[in-house]
Design a protein around this motif. Structure first.
Motif, PDB file in Angstrom:
ATOM      1  N   MET A 312       0.825  -1.201   0.000  1.00 21.08           N
ATOM      2  CA  MET A 312       0.000   0.000   0.000  1.00 21.08           C
ATOM      3  C   MET A 312       0.867   1.262   0.000  1.00 21.08           C
ATOM      4  SD  MET A 312      -3.356  -0.757   2.376  1.00 21.08           S
ATOM      5  CE  MET A 312      -2.482  -1.250   3.852  1.00 21.08           C
ATOM      6  N   TRP A 313       1.945   1.235   0.773  1.00 24.37           N
ATOM      7  CA  TRP A 313       2.825   2.400   0.836  1.00 24.37           C
ATOM      8  C   TRP A 313       3.493   2.658  -0.513  1.00 24.37           C
ATOM      9  CZ3 TRP A 313       3.506   6.625   3.331  1.00 24.37           C
ATOM     10  CH2 TRP A 313       4.707   7.327   3.223  1.00 24.37           C
ATOM     11  N   LEU A 318       3.259   6.472  -5.889  1.00 19.99           N
ATOM     12  CA  LEU A 318       3.149   6.744  -7.315  1.00 19.99           C
ATOM     13  C   LEU A 318       2.491   8.103  -7.525  1.00 19.99           C
ATOM     14  CD1 LEU A 318       1.928   3.271  -8.635  1.00 19.99           C
ATOM     15  CD2 LEU A 318       4.187   4.273  -8.954  1.00 19.99           C
ATOM     16  N   LYS A 319       3.120   8.947  -8.352  1.00 21.01           N
ATOM     17  CA  LYS A 319       2.613  10.297  -8.576  1.00 21.01           C
ATOM     18  C   LYS A 319       1.202  10.279  -9.151  1.00 21.01           C
ATOM     19  CE  LYS A 319       3.611  14.587 -11.062  1.00 21.01           C
ATOM     20  NZ  LYS A 319       4.538  15.276 -11.999  1.00 21.01           N
ATOM     21  N   ILE A 321      -1.083   7.987  -8.833  1.00 20.16           N
ATOM     22  CA  ILE A 321      -2.022   7.553  -7.794  1.00 20.16           C
ATOM     23  C   ILE A 321      -2.343   8.721  -6.872  1.00 20.16           C
ATOM     24  CG2 ILE A 321      -2.210   6.155  -5.697  1.00 20.16           C
ATOM     25  CD1 ILE A 321      -2.856   4.603  -8.174  1.00 20.16           C
ATOM     26  N   GLN A 322      -1.361   9.523  -6.540  1.00 17.98           N
ATOM     27  CA  GLN A 322      -1.606  10.700  -5.698  1.00 17.98           C
ATOM     28  C   GLN A 322      -2.572  11.665  -6.375  1.00 17.98           C
ATOM     29  OE1 GLN A 322       2.349  12.156  -5.042  1.00 17.98           O
ATOM     30  NE2 GLN A 322       2.929  10.465  -3.685  1.00 17.98           N
ATOM     31  N   THR A 323      -2.449  11.791  -7.701  1.00 19.58           N
ATOM     32  CA  THR A 323      -3.347  12.678  -8.438  1.00 19.58           C
ATOM     33  C   THR A 323      -4.776  12.145  -8.426  1.00 19.58           C
ATOM     34  OG1 THR A 323      -1.545  13.355  -9.908  1.00 19.58           O
ATOM     35  CG2 THR A 323      -3.786  13.776 -10.660  1.00 19.58           C
ATOM     36  N   ILE A 324      -4.956  10.845  -8.679  1.00 20.91           N
ATOM     37  CA  ILE A 324      -6.318  10.289  -8.709  1.00 20.91           C
ATOM     38  C   ILE A 324      -6.929  10.308  -7.314  1.00 20.91           C
ATOM     39  CG2 ILE A 324      -5.753   7.844  -8.329  1.00 20.91           C
ATOM     40  CD1 ILE A 324      -8.318   9.250 -10.836  1.00 20.91           C
ATOM     41  N   ILE A 325      -6.098  10.226  -6.273  1.00 14.63           N
ATOM     42  CA  ILE A 325      -6.605  10.326  -4.902  1.00 14.63           C
ATOM     43  C   ILE A 325      -7.166  11.726  -4.651  1.00 14.63           C
ATOM     44  CG2 ILE A 325      -5.867  10.474  -2.487  1.00 14.63           C
ATOM     45  CD1 ILE A 325      -4.062   8.077  -2.983  1.00 14.63           C
ATOM     46  N   VAL A 326      -6.442  12.748  -5.087  1.00 17.63           N
ATOM     47  CA  VAL A 326      -6.940  14.118  -4.936  1.00 17.63           C
ATOM     48  C   VAL A 326      -8.262  14.286  -5.669  1.00 17.63           C
ATOM     49  CG1 VAL A 326      -6.484  16.535  -5.472  1.00 17.63           C
ATOM     50  CG2 VAL A 326      -4.635  15.095  -4.602  1.00 17.63           C
ATOM     51  N   VAL A 327      -8.346  13.754  -6.882  1.00 17.84           N
ATOM     52  CA  VAL A 327      -9.593  13.831  -7.658  1.00 17.84           C
ATOM     53  C   VAL A 327     -10.733  13.175  -6.902  1.00 17.84           C
ATOM     54  CG1 VAL A 327     -10.762  13.010  -9.737  1.00 17.84           C
ATOM     55  CG2 VAL A 327      -8.471  14.003  -9.909  1.00 17.84           C
ATOM     56  N   HIS A 328     -10.508  11.974  -6.376  1.00 22.00           N
ATOM     57  CA  HIS A 328     -11.559  11.250  -5.652  1.00 22.00           C
ATOM     58  C   HIS A 328     -12.013  12.004  -4.397  1.00 22.00           C
ATOM     59  CE1 HIS A 328     -11.884   7.934  -8.235  1.00 22.00           C
ATOM     60  NE2 HIS A 328     -10.822   7.245  -7.859  1.00 22.00           N
ATOM     61  N   LEU A 329     -11.078  12.632  -3.718  1.00 24.48           N
ATOM     62  CA  LEU A 329     -11.424  13.295  -2.456  1.00 24.48           C
ATOM     63  C   LEU A 329     -12.229  14.574  -2.650  1.00 24.48           C
ATOM     64  CD1 LEU A 329      -8.176  12.805  -0.326  1.00 24.48           C
ATOM     65  CD2 LEU A 329     -10.341  11.569  -0.149  1.00 24.48           C
ATOM     66  N   LEU A 576       4.234  -0.607 -10.365  1.00 27.58           N
ATOM     67  CA  LEU A 576       5.324  -0.482  -9.397  1.00 27.58           C
ATOM     68  C   LEU A 576       6.590  -1.079  -9.985  1.00 27.58           C
ATOM     69  CD1 LEU A 576       3.545  -1.630  -6.112  1.00 27.58           C
ATOM     70  CD2 LEU A 576       4.074   0.710  -6.774  1.00 27.58           C
ATOM     71  N   ALA A 577       7.697  -0.420  -9.731  1.00 33.07           N
ATOM     72  CA  ALA A 577       8.976  -1.014 -10.112  1.00 33.07           C
ATOM     73  C   ALA A 577       9.323  -2.082  -9.094  1.00 33.07           C
ATOM     74  CB  ALA A 577      10.069   0.052 -10.153  1.00 33.07           C
ATOM     75  N   SER A 578       9.947  -3.139  -9.534  1.00 38.42           N
ATOM     76  CA  SER A 578      10.299  -4.220  -8.610  1.00 38.42           C
ATOM     77  C   SER A 578      11.349  -3.738  -7.638  1.00 38.42           C
ATOM     78  CB  SER A 578      10.839  -5.426  -9.394  1.00 38.42           C
ATOM     79  OG  SER A 578      11.963  -5.042 -10.151  1.00 38.42           O
ATOM     80  N   GLY A 579      11.125  -4.059  -6.404  1.00 32.10           N
ATOM     81  CA  GLY A 579      12.103  -3.759  -5.367  1.00 32.10           C
ATOM     82  C   GLY A 579      11.783  -2.532  -4.562  1.00 32.10           C
ATOM     83  N   SER A 580      11.473  -1.415  -5.189  1.00 34.04           N
ATOM     84  CA  SER A 580      11.236  -0.179  -4.448  1.00 34.04           C
ATOM     85  C   SER A 580      10.200   0.644  -5.173  1.00 34.04           C
ATOM     86  CB  SER A 580      12.531   0.618  -4.299  1.00 34.04           C
ATOM     87  OG  SER A 580      13.024   0.976  -5.565  1.00 34.04           O
ATOM     88  N   PRO A 581       9.525   1.532  -4.458  1.00 36.44           N
ATOM     89  CA  PRO A 581       8.528   2.363  -5.099  1.00 36.44           C
ATOM     90  C   PRO A 581       9.150   3.284  -6.136  1.00 36.44           C
ATOM     91  CG  PRO A 581       8.942   3.120  -2.876  1.00 36.44           C
ATOM     92  CD  PRO A 581       9.656   1.842  -3.023  1.00 36.44           C
ATOM     93  N   VAL A 582       8.405   3.486  -7.211  1.00 43.65           N
ATOM     94  CA  VAL A 582       8.884   4.338  -8.289  1.00 43.65           C
ATOM     95  C   VAL A 582       7.868   5.424  -8.541  1.00 43.65           C
ATOM     96  CG1 VAL A 582       9.498   4.471 -10.725  1.00 43.65           C
ATOM     97  CG2 VAL A 582      10.184   2.490  -9.397  1.00 43.65           C
TER      98      VAL A 582
END
Length: 584
Positions: A312-313, A318-319, A321-329, A576-582
Motif C-alpha cells: 500500500m505504501w 506513485l505520482k 495515484i496521488q493525483t487520482i486520490i486528490v480527484v476522488h477526495l 510499481l517497479a520491482s524492489g522499491s517504489p517508483v
C-alpha cells in the motif's frame, strides 16, 4: 489474510445502489458492486499466476490496455456447479445478508427516523457511524494474519464478531426508541453516545466482511470463485434493501394504514426496536449453527501482514495515484448536499416516510436496469470520459433536486403529481450516480497492477468511498449554520381548545418572546409552546448552490482535464517497479 491470499482478490460488481446480483465475468460490471461498499473480491486464480499468464502473451504491452478477455476467467451456470459449491454459495449469501441488515439501518433508515428528533448537524454527527466501511482497508491485514488454528482462520473472526453484533443489536433493540426520543435533549444522552452504538455495529460488519471475503477464496472451488461476487451482490443488496426500503415502509404508520391495515392506527406494523431484536436473535442463531455444523478447512499461518502494508505504501508513492486520490477526495463535493440532505429536507417539509419508501421502492428496478446499461456504455466509451458526462449530469441533478424541494406544495399535502416529480428526480439522480460509479470502477480495473490487484483495487476503492463519506458531516453542519428561522409567538386567541390542551399535556410553556428555531430542538420547543417557526433562509438551498458552484469550478479547471490526462497514460505509468517504489 496474508499477502498471498490478499493478492488473489479482485474487484466485483455493482450496478447501481442495489446491484443486479448477476456475475458478469466478461464485463466491467463485475468491478462495481463491491467497490461502492469498498469490498475486494476473488479471482479464478492467484493474481501472480494471472499476471504471469497475461504478460507471457505476445500481444501484451504496458502501452495499451488488455482486452476484457485478458482479465476474465471462464464461468459456469449456477445449476452446473457442484453441490458443495452451491451450498457454500448459499452460506456466503447468508453471511453477506446479515452484514447488510445493520448497514442498511445505519446508512439508510435511521437518518430518516432521526429527522424528527435531531437537527441536520446532529445527523451529520451520526453519519460518522458509517466510516468503518470506508476505512477497513487499514485493519484488514490484521484480520487476515491473526487467527486461531483450532477454530479456523475465518471462523476465528466471524463467530465472535457475529455474537457481539447479535448482543449489541439485542441491547440496542431494547433501548433504541427511548434513545432516539431523548438523545440531545436535556437530561438525555448525547448524539455522540447514540452514534457510538451504530459505529460499533458497522465496525463489526466491516470486520466480518474482511473475514467473509477471505473465506470465499476457499469455500468455492477455484474454477467457480467468481460466484463469490454474485453471493456478495445478492446478500448485501438483499440485506440493505430489507433494512432500508422494506423496514422504512413497514415502520411508517401512513404506509401501513394505506396499504396493509383495514383500520388506521398511529404506529407502523414494525418498530425499530422490534426489528433490531429479531435480527439480534437471528445473528446469534446463525452463529451457533455456524459453530456446530460448518467446518473450515485447515490452513497454514502466513506472515504477510507487513507485506500488504508495504504494498500500500509503494502504491501511495506513485505520482499518478496521488493525483487520482486528490480527484476522488474532491469530486463528490459538488453533489454532496443533494446526496446527504435532499431526502431529509423533503421529510422535514412533510413528504412522509411512506412516500419516501414508495419512491425508493419504485427506484429499485431502475437502478438495476440503468446499472446494466451503464456497464455497457463503459465498454463502448473511454471510462473517464463517460465518468465526466455523469459528473456533469449529477451537478444538473443536484439543481433539479433543489427545484423539486422548492416546489413542495404550500398546502403540505403531497399530490400524485408532486410524488411523480420526486420519483423522476430520484431516478435521474440515481442514473447519473450509477454512470459515474460504473465508469470509475472500469477505470480502476484497467489501471490496477495485476501482481497486487487486491491491494491496489482496495486502496482505490477506499479513497473513492471516502470522498463521498467525509464531506457529509460538514455539509449537514453547514445546513444548520446557514439556516435562519424565528419562532414567533402565536396569538393566544387563535389557539383552539385542543391546541391549548396539547400544550398543557406536553408541559411546554407558552411562547411569548421570539427566538431562533433554526435547529430541530428549538423548532420542537417552538411548536410545543404554540409558536410558529417562520423560515427566513433555508440553509439547504444555500449549501446546495455552494456545493454545485464548487463542483463546476473544480470540474472545469482541474478534475476533467486531469482525469482525461490520466486516462491517456500507458499502463506502465500505474505500475510499481520491482524492489522499491517508483514515482512517474
Amino acid at each position: 489474510m496474508g499477502a498471498k491470499a490478499r493478492r488473489a482478490k479482485s474487484p466485483t460488481t455493482r450496478s447501481g445502489s442495489p446491484g443486479s446480483g448477476k456475475a458478469e465475468t466478461s464485463s466491467t460490471m463485475n468491478t462495481t458492486e463491491v467497490m461502492r461498499r469498498n469490498i475486494p473480491q476473488a479471482q479464478d486464480s492467484s493474481s501472480e499466476a494471472a499476471a504471469a499468464s497475461l504478460m507471457a502473451r505476445e500481444s501484451f504491452s504496458l502501452d495499451n490496455d488488455p482486452s476484457p478477455k485478458d482479465r476474465d476467467g471462464s464461468s459456469h451456470g449456477f445449476f452446473d456447479l457442484p453441490r458443495q459449491d452451491r451450498r457454500n454459495f448459499g452460506l456466503l449469501v447468508l453471511l453477506y445478508f446479515l452484514q447488510g441488515i445493520p448497514l442498511g439501518l445505519a446508512t439508510g433508515s435511521v437518518p430518516f427516523l432521526l429527522k424528527n428528533h435531531m437537527s441536520y448537524g446532529e445527523i451529520g454527527i451520526f453519519s460518522l457511524a458509517s466510516y468503518p466501511y470506508s476505512l477497513k482497508l487499514f485493519w484488514s491485514p490484521v484480520v487476515d494474519a491473526v487467527w486461531s488454528p483450532k477454530v479456523g482462520r475465518r471462523k476465528s473472526w466471524i463467530l465472535p464478531i457475529q455474537l457481539l453484533s447479535g448482543i449489541g443489536m439485542l441491547w440496542l433493540g431494547s433501548e433504541v426508541e427511548a434513545l432516539m426520543a431523548t438523545t440531545g435533549k436535556p437530561g438525555g444522552p448525547t448524539v455522540w453516545g447514540f452514534t457510538g452504538w451504530w459505529f460499533f455495529l458497522v465496525l463489526m460488519c466491516a470486520t466480518q466482511d474482511i473475514a467473509v471475503d477471505g473465506w470465499a477464496l476457499t469455500l468455492l472451488s477455484p474454477a467457480n470463485i467468481s460466484y463469490a461476487s454474485t453471493a456478495q451482490t445478492v446478500g448485501l443488496t438483499a440485506g440493505q434493501f430489507m433494512s432500508y426500503t422494506v423496514f422504512l415502509a413497514f415502520n411508517s404508520p401512513d404506509f401501513a394504514n394505506r396499504w396493509i391495515r383495514p383500520i388506521p392506527l398511529d404506529h407502523g406494523v414494525m418498530s425499530l426496536g422490534g426489528y433490531l431484536t429479531f435480527w439480534g436473535w437471528s445473528y446469534i442463531l446463525v452463529t451457533l449453527g455456524l459453530f456446530l455444523f460448518k467446518r473450515e478447512e485447515r490452513t497454514k499461518n502466513e506472515d504477510g501482514i507487513f507485506d500488504v502494508y508495504s504494498s500500500m505504501w509503494k502504491i501511495l508513492n506513485l505520482k499518478n495515484i496521488q493525483t487520482i486520490i486528490v480527484v476522488h477526495l474532491i469530486a463528490k463535493i459538488g453533489f454532496q448536499a443533494n446526496d446527504a440532505v435532499t431526502s431529509l429536507k423533503l421529510l422535514d417539509k412533510g413528504f412522509g416516510t411512506s412516500n419516501m419508501a414508495l419512491t425508493v421502492l419504485i427506484d429499485f428496478p431502475f437502478e438495476i436496469g440503468l446499472g446494466y446499461y451503464a456497464g455497457k456504455w463503459s465498454q463502448q466509451f473511454t471510462p473517464m470520459r463517460l465518468w465526466s458526462w455523469g459528473f456533469a449530469g449529477r451537478l444538473v441533478a443536484a439543481l433539479v433536486a433543489q427545484f423539486t424541494v422548492s416546489m413542495f406544495p404550500a398546502s403540505g399535502t403531497v399530490t400524485p403529481t408532486y410524488l411523480l416529480m420526486v420519483i423522476l428526480q430520484h431516478v435521474f439522480s440515481t442514473f447519473t450516480n450509477t454512470i459515474m460509479f460504473v465508469a470509475v470502477s472500469a477505470f480502476h480495473a484497467r489501471i490496477a497492477d495485476p501482481t497486487i490487484g487486491g491491494t491496489y483495487m482496495t486502496l482505490l476503492a477506499t479513497v473513492c468511498n471516502l470522498g463521498g463519506t467525509f464531506p457529509r458531516f460538514f455539509i449537514l453542519r453547514l445546513v444548520d449554520y446557514f439556516t435562519s428561522a424565528t419562532c414567533l409567538p402565536n396569538n393566544l386567541d387563535n389557539l383552539t381548545a385542543a391546541q391549548r390542551e396539547k400544550i398543557a399535556l406536553a408541559g411546554a410553556p407558552l411562547i411569548k418572546e421570539p427566538f431562533s428555531c433554526a435547529v430541530q430542538a428549538d423548532k420542537e420547543t417552538c411548536l410545543a409552546g404554540g409558536g410558529i417557526c417562520e423560515m427566513q433562509r433555508d440553509g439547504y438551498h444555500v449549501v446546495n448552490i455552494l456545493c454545485v458552484a464548487i463542483g463546476v469550478v473544480t470540474f472545469v479547471l482541474y478534475i476533467r482535464p486531469k482525469v482525461l490526462q490520466l486516462q491517456a497514460l500507458p499502463l506502465r505509468a500505474w505500475r510499481l517497479a520491482s524492489g522499491s517504489p517508483v514515482k512517474h
